[in-house]
Design an enzyme around this catalytic site. Sequence first.
Site, PDB file in Angstrom:
ATOM      1  N   LYS A 128       0.829  -1.220   0.000  1.00  0.00           N
ATOM      2  CA  LYS A 128       0.000   0.000   0.000  1.00  0.00           C
ATOM      3  C   LYS A 128       0.858   1.262   0.000  1.00  0.00           C
ATOM      4  O   LYS A 128       0.597   2.197  -0.724  1.00  0.00           O
ATOM      5  CB  LYS A 128      -0.854   0.080   1.281  1.00  0.00           C
ATOM      6  CG  LYS A 128      -1.974  -0.886   1.386  1.00  0.00           C
ATOM      7  CD  LYS A 128      -2.865  -0.543   2.573  1.00  0.00           C
ATOM      8  CE  LYS A 128      -2.172  -0.346   3.896  1.00  0.00           C
ATOM      9  NZ  LYS A 128      -1.613  -1.447   4.602  1.00  0.00           N
ATOM     10  N   ARG A 148      -8.500   1.542  10.604  1.00  0.00           N
ATOM     11  CA  ARG A 148      -7.853   0.274  10.899  1.00  0.00           C
ATOM     12  C   ARG A 148      -8.847  -0.713  11.506  1.00  0.00           C
ATOM     13  O   ARG A 148      -8.526  -1.850  11.747  1.00  0.00           O
ATOM     14  CB  ARG A 148      -6.808   0.590  11.937  1.00  0.00           C
ATOM     15  CG  ARG A 148      -5.446  -0.048  11.972  1.00  0.00           C
ATOM     16  CD  ARG A 148      -4.711  -0.273  10.745  1.00  0.00           C
ATOM     17  NE  ARG A 148      -3.377  -0.724  11.027  1.00  0.00           N
ATOM     18  CZ  ARG A 148      -2.274  -0.069  10.705  1.00  0.00           C
ATOM     19  NH1 ARG A 148      -2.334   1.057  10.066  1.00  0.00           N
ATOM     20  NH2 ARG A 148      -1.105  -0.568  11.002  1.00  0.00           N
ATOM     21  N   ARG A 159      11.999  -6.165   4.346  1.00  0.00           N
ATOM     22  CA  ARG A 159      11.917  -4.709   4.439  1.00  0.00           C
ATOM     23  C   ARG A 159      13.038  -4.129   5.294  1.00  0.00           C
ATOM     24  O   ARG A 159      13.343  -4.640   6.358  1.00  0.00           O
ATOM     25  CB  ARG A 159      10.579  -4.372   5.095  1.00  0.00           C
ATOM     26  CG  ARG A 159       9.889  -3.207   4.477  1.00  0.00           C
ATOM     27  CD  ARG A 159       8.421  -3.320   4.424  1.00  0.00           C
ATOM     28  NE  ARG A 159       7.761  -3.329   5.713  1.00  0.00           N
ATOM     29  CZ  ARG A 159       6.442  -3.128   5.824  1.00  0.00           C
ATOM     30  NH1 ARG A 159       5.714  -2.902   4.755  1.00  0.00           N
ATOM     31  NH2 ARG A 159       5.877  -3.167   6.997  1.00  0.00           N
ATOM     32  N   ARG A 199      12.715  -2.335  10.999  1.00  0.00           N
ATOM     33  CA  ARG A 199      11.824  -1.682  11.962  1.00  0.00           C
ATOM     34  C   ARG A 199      11.491  -2.670  13.076  1.00  0.00           C
ATOM     35  O   ARG A 199      11.287  -3.849  12.803  1.00  0.00           O
ATOM     36  CB  ARG A 199      10.516  -1.293  11.263  1.00  0.00           C
ATOM     37  CG  ARG A 199      10.449   0.135  10.837  1.00  0.00           C
ATOM     38  CD  ARG A 199       9.297   0.428   9.909  1.00  0.00           C
ATOM     39  NE  ARG A 199       8.029  -0.170  10.281  1.00  0.00           N
ATOM     40  CZ  ARG A 199       6.926  -0.090   9.530  1.00  0.00           C
ATOM     41  NH1 ARG A 199       6.960   0.549   8.380  1.00  0.00           N
ATOM     42  NH2 ARG A 199       5.808  -0.640   9.915  1.00  0.00           N
ATOM     43  N   ARG A 247       1.070  -8.640  14.125  1.00  0.00           N
ATOM     44  CA  ARG A 247       0.430  -7.588  13.316  1.00  0.00           C
ATOM     45  C   ARG A 247      -0.523  -8.196  12.300  1.00  0.00           C
ATOM     46  O   ARG A 247      -1.589  -7.659  12.020  1.00  0.00           O
ATOM     47  CB  ARG A 247       1.494  -6.750  12.586  1.00  0.00           C
ATOM     48  CG  ARG A 247       2.220  -5.799  13.509  1.00  0.00           C
ATOM     49  CD  ARG A 247       3.411  -5.186  12.817  1.00  0.00           C
ATOM     50  NE  ARG A 247       3.054  -4.256  11.773  1.00  0.00           N
ATOM     51  CZ  ARG A 247       3.824  -3.992  10.721  1.00  0.00           C
ATOM     52  NH1 ARG A 247       4.987  -4.598  10.573  1.00  0.00           N
ATOM     53  NH2 ARG A 247       3.437  -3.136   9.813  1.00  0.00           N
TER      54      ARG A 247
HETATM   55  P1  AMP Z   1       1.850   0.969   9.792  1.00  0.00           P
HETATM   56  O1  AMP Z   1       3.111   1.662   9.368  1.00  0.00           O
HETATM   57  O2  AMP Z   1       0.626   1.456   9.068  1.00  0.00           O
HETATM   58  O3  AMP Z   1       1.970  -0.538   9.763  1.00  0.00           O
HETATM   59  O4  AMP Z   1       1.605   1.379  11.325  1.00  0.00           O
HETATM   60  C1  AMP Z   1       2.557   1.093  12.314  1.00  0.00           C
HETATM   61  C2  AMP Z   1       1.881   1.102  13.681  1.00  0.00           C
HETATM   62  O5  AMP Z   1       1.293   2.397  13.929  1.00  0.00           O
HETATM   63  C3  AMP Z   1       0.723   0.126  13.823  1.00  0.00           C
HETATM   64  O6  AMP Z   1       1.160  -1.184  14.156  1.00  0.00           O
HETATM   65  C4  AMP Z   1      -0.062   0.788  14.968  1.00  0.00           C
HETATM   66  O7  AMP Z   1       0.565   0.592  16.214  1.00  0.00           O
HETATM   67  C5  AMP Z   1       0.072   2.269  14.645  1.00  0.00           C
HETATM   68  N1  AMP Z   1      -1.041   2.745  13.776  1.00  0.00           N
HETATM   69  C6  AMP Z   1      -0.952   3.203  12.499  1.00  0.00           C
HETATM   70  N2  AMP Z   1      -2.172   3.573  12.044  1.00  0.00           N
HETATM   71  C7  AMP Z   1      -3.046   3.322  13.052  1.00  0.00           C
HETATM   72  C8  AMP Z   1      -4.454   3.462  13.198  1.00  0.00           C
HETATM   73  N3  AMP Z   1      -5.233   3.919  12.211  1.00  0.00           N
HETATM   74  N4  AMP Z   1      -5.004   3.103  14.391  1.00  0.00           N
HETATM   75  C9  AMP Z   1      -4.250   2.642  15.402  1.00  0.00           C
HETATM   76  N5  AMP Z   1      -2.932   2.458  15.327  1.00  0.00           N
HETATM   77  C10 AMP Z   1      -2.317   2.801  14.162  1.00  0.00           C
END
Ligand code: AMP
Length: 215
Positions: free
Chosen positions: A14, A89, A128, A161, A172
């Site tokens: 994405k 989410r 990654r 990361r 996740r």
């Molecule tokens: P991502 O880079 O989108 O995988 O986000 C990394 C982390 O940020 C996730 O595992 C969550 O802890 C937090 N996060 C990102 N977007 C959200 C969201 N919309 N709601 C809650 N936590 C979020």
Amino acid sequence: MQIVVLLGAPGSGKGTLASMLSKLPGIAHLSTGDLLRNAVKAGTPAGLEAKEIMESGNLVPDTLIARLVEEYLVSHASLSTILLDGFPRNVAQADILAELLEKHEVDFGCALLLDVADEVVIRRISGRRVCSACGAGYNVDTLPPKKDGVCDACGSALCTRKDDMPETVQHRLSVYAEQTFPLVEYYRTRGLLQVVDGSGDDLDAKVKAAVEIIQ
Ligand code: AMP
């Protein structure tokens, strides 16, 4: 202005798709993960609240992320399209988004699902890497740096990361399956879902398919 919600498992591509699309005029990419990581780096109150939750692979509170998204929408009102990557989410956040859009009179374009098989997702995430200094993203299989472990852009060391470590990735993926995947049905039943096949490595084909949908 319209909002396009990008849906897809962690590692579905994405973010890469959105950063290609955001090179087109009037289109911006809002990654809530990046927004939170920046807040953590800057040590803001939101960042301090989010840090540990993010490192464990869990979701930060809906109210916290909704506030950050609303601030972004208001300060980018002149754009034609905002690609939301990582928000909503869960179903509660999808309801919050619908309220925010009504409040600020913003159109909902569609929810665009990047559809990728689980085994592809796991392979992509484990490859990654990210630059520890400038944040540039790489993948040892599909987008390797010119020199192993070193950022092309700034020469700093690349790292994995914390939330891309194998045990956190499994967690996740289950958070995604339980909380985020139901959004596919949420938007499908409202006639708002569009699907792009994200399994292959041909990024141009995915960008072309997405552009046809969102324009
Ligand atoms: P991502 O880079 O989108 O995988 O986000 C990394 C982390 O940020 C996730 O595992 C969550 O802890 C937090 N996060 C990102 N977007 C959200 C969201 N919309 N709601 C809650 N936590 C979020």
